[in-house]
Design a protein around this motif. Structure first.
Motif, PDB file in Angstrom:
ATOM      1  N   MET A   1       0.859  -1.177   0.000  1.00 26.50           N
ATOM      2  CA  MET A   1       0.000   0.000   0.000  1.00 26.50           C
ATOM      3  C   MET A   1       0.901   1.234   0.000  1.00 26.50           C
ATOM      4  N   ALA A   2       1.100   1.840  -1.182  1.00 33.22           N
ATOM      5  CA  ALA A   2       2.001   2.973  -1.310  1.00 33.22           C
ATOM      6  C   ALA A   2       1.381   4.280  -0.841  1.00 33.22           C
ATOM      7  N   VAL A   3       0.085   4.444  -1.098  1.00 33.24           N
ATOM      8  CA  VAL A   3      -0.657   5.633  -0.677  1.00 33.24           C
ATOM      9  C   VAL A   3      -2.002   5.168  -0.140  1.00 33.24           C
ATOM     10  N   HIS A   4      -2.401   5.701   1.022  1.00 32.05           N
ATOM     11  CA  HIS A   4      -3.610   5.193   1.673  1.00 32.05           C
ATOM     12  C   HIS A   4      -4.490   6.328   2.186  1.00 32.05           C
ATOM     13  N   ASN A   5      -5.661   6.475   1.574  1.00 34.13           N
ATOM     14  CA  ASN A   5      -6.681   7.425   2.034  1.00 34.13           C
ATOM     15  C   ASN A   5      -6.144   8.849   2.215  1.00 34.13           C
ATOM     16  N   VAL A   6      -5.454   9.344   1.216  1.00 35.58           N
ATOM     17  CA  VAL A   6      -4.894  10.701   1.285  1.00 35.58           C
ATOM     18  C   VAL A   6      -5.950  11.728   0.895  1.00 35.58           C
ATOM     19  N   ASP A   7      -6.139  12.715   1.759  1.00 32.98           N
ATOM     20  CA  ASP A   7      -7.041  13.838   1.504  1.00 32.98           C
ATOM     21  C   ASP A   7      -6.210  15.117   1.412  1.00 32.98           C
ATOM     22  N   LEU A   8      -6.423  15.888   0.342  1.00 35.22           N
ATOM     23  CA  LEU A   8      -5.752  17.179   0.172  1.00 35.22           C
ATOM     24  C   LEU A   8      -6.781  18.205  -0.276  1.00 35.22           C
TER      25      LEU A   8
END
Length: 261
Positions: A17-24
């Motif tokens: 899992m390289a990126v998980h649930n990112v919010d911007l």
């Protein structure tokens, strides 16, 4: 509304899992930093935003001219046409083309002539090409590269190649500009000049900028807000002073035992 909104962005490569649930949430006119230790997933986020990777899940929304556009699943050239441009951590110029041609190629998405006009060199073709040449040289002048317009990109010093890559991204007329480690390989004097340049082009071109950078002095100096990634997740978000005193950020960079010591 944010000009760029990212919701639950996730990318897995097999079992990783390289990126998980990112919010911007990036608002118009902001200069926002995206930082984190090596391998935290920063460039993966950029690759997802710009279509080089397909998200496993999540939503990417760009607001332009009052209209909403979902970007997830689109090809890189389509995303660029929508107004999201980038530079790369590893410079990706057309090295066997001239400095001028690198910029002119990026501008050609905005031309207003067709194939027939280009083939027969009709007046519309000549007018548009004259405009492109003028605008390209203006960008090169801003980057202090106009005197090297006829040199091959591969022959430029490293710092000037970085500047050329920014000029090429600007040539696409972006709404949001993503800069992936623009100060990498630069000496302290060059980094100071770069920080001034980034601030100037933001004002000049009315840009919103999202910046990945390992040089913390640069990030703290020019960014209004900072997101911090660790193991592919956002662990902090706030003003530079808030972020640099955040315990989770300190632990991510220095290790959990450092504070106790």
């Amino acid at each position: 509304m944010p000009v760029l909104k990212v919701e639950k962005l996730t990318k897995s490569f097999g079992g990783l899992m390289a990126v998980h649930n990112v919010d911007l949430d990036i608002y118009k006119g902001e200069l926002v930093g995206l930082i984190g230790p090596n391998g935290a997933g920063k460039t993966t986020v950029f690759n997802l935003l710009t279509g080089f990777y397909m998200p496993t899940k999540g939503k990417i929304t760009l607001w332009k001219d009052g209209k909403q556009k979902d970007l997830q699943g689109l090809k890189p050239h389509t995303i660029c046409n929508e107004g999201l441009a980038r530079t790369f951590q590893n410079i990706r110029l057309f090295k066997d083309l001239t400095v001028l041609d690198n910029v002119r190629i990026a501008m050609h998405r905005n031309v207003r002539y067709g194939l027939l006009s280009a083939f027969f060199h009709l007046p519309s073709y000549k007018r548009e090409e004259t405009k492109l040449l003028k605008k390209s040289m203006e960008l090169l002048k801003i980057m202090k590269l106009d005197h090297k317009y006829n040199e091959y990109a591969k022959n430029l010093p490293y710092g000037e190649q970085r500047h050329l890559e920014i000029a090429r991204a600007l040539a696409t007329n972006p709404t949001v500009l993503l800069l992936d480690e623009p100060a990498a390989g630069m000496n302290p004097a060059e980094t100071v000049m770069l920080s001034e340049l980034i601030g100037w082009i933001r004002r000049k071109f009315d840009l919103t900028i999202l910046l990945i950078e390992h040089d913390m002095s640069l990030v703290m100096k020019i960014c209004e807000r900072i997101y911090v990634l660790d193991y592919g997740m956002v662990i902090a978000n706030g003003a530079p002073d808030e972020v640099k005193s955040n315990k989770r950020v300190i632990e991510a960079y220095l290790g959990e035992d450092v504070g106790d010591a």
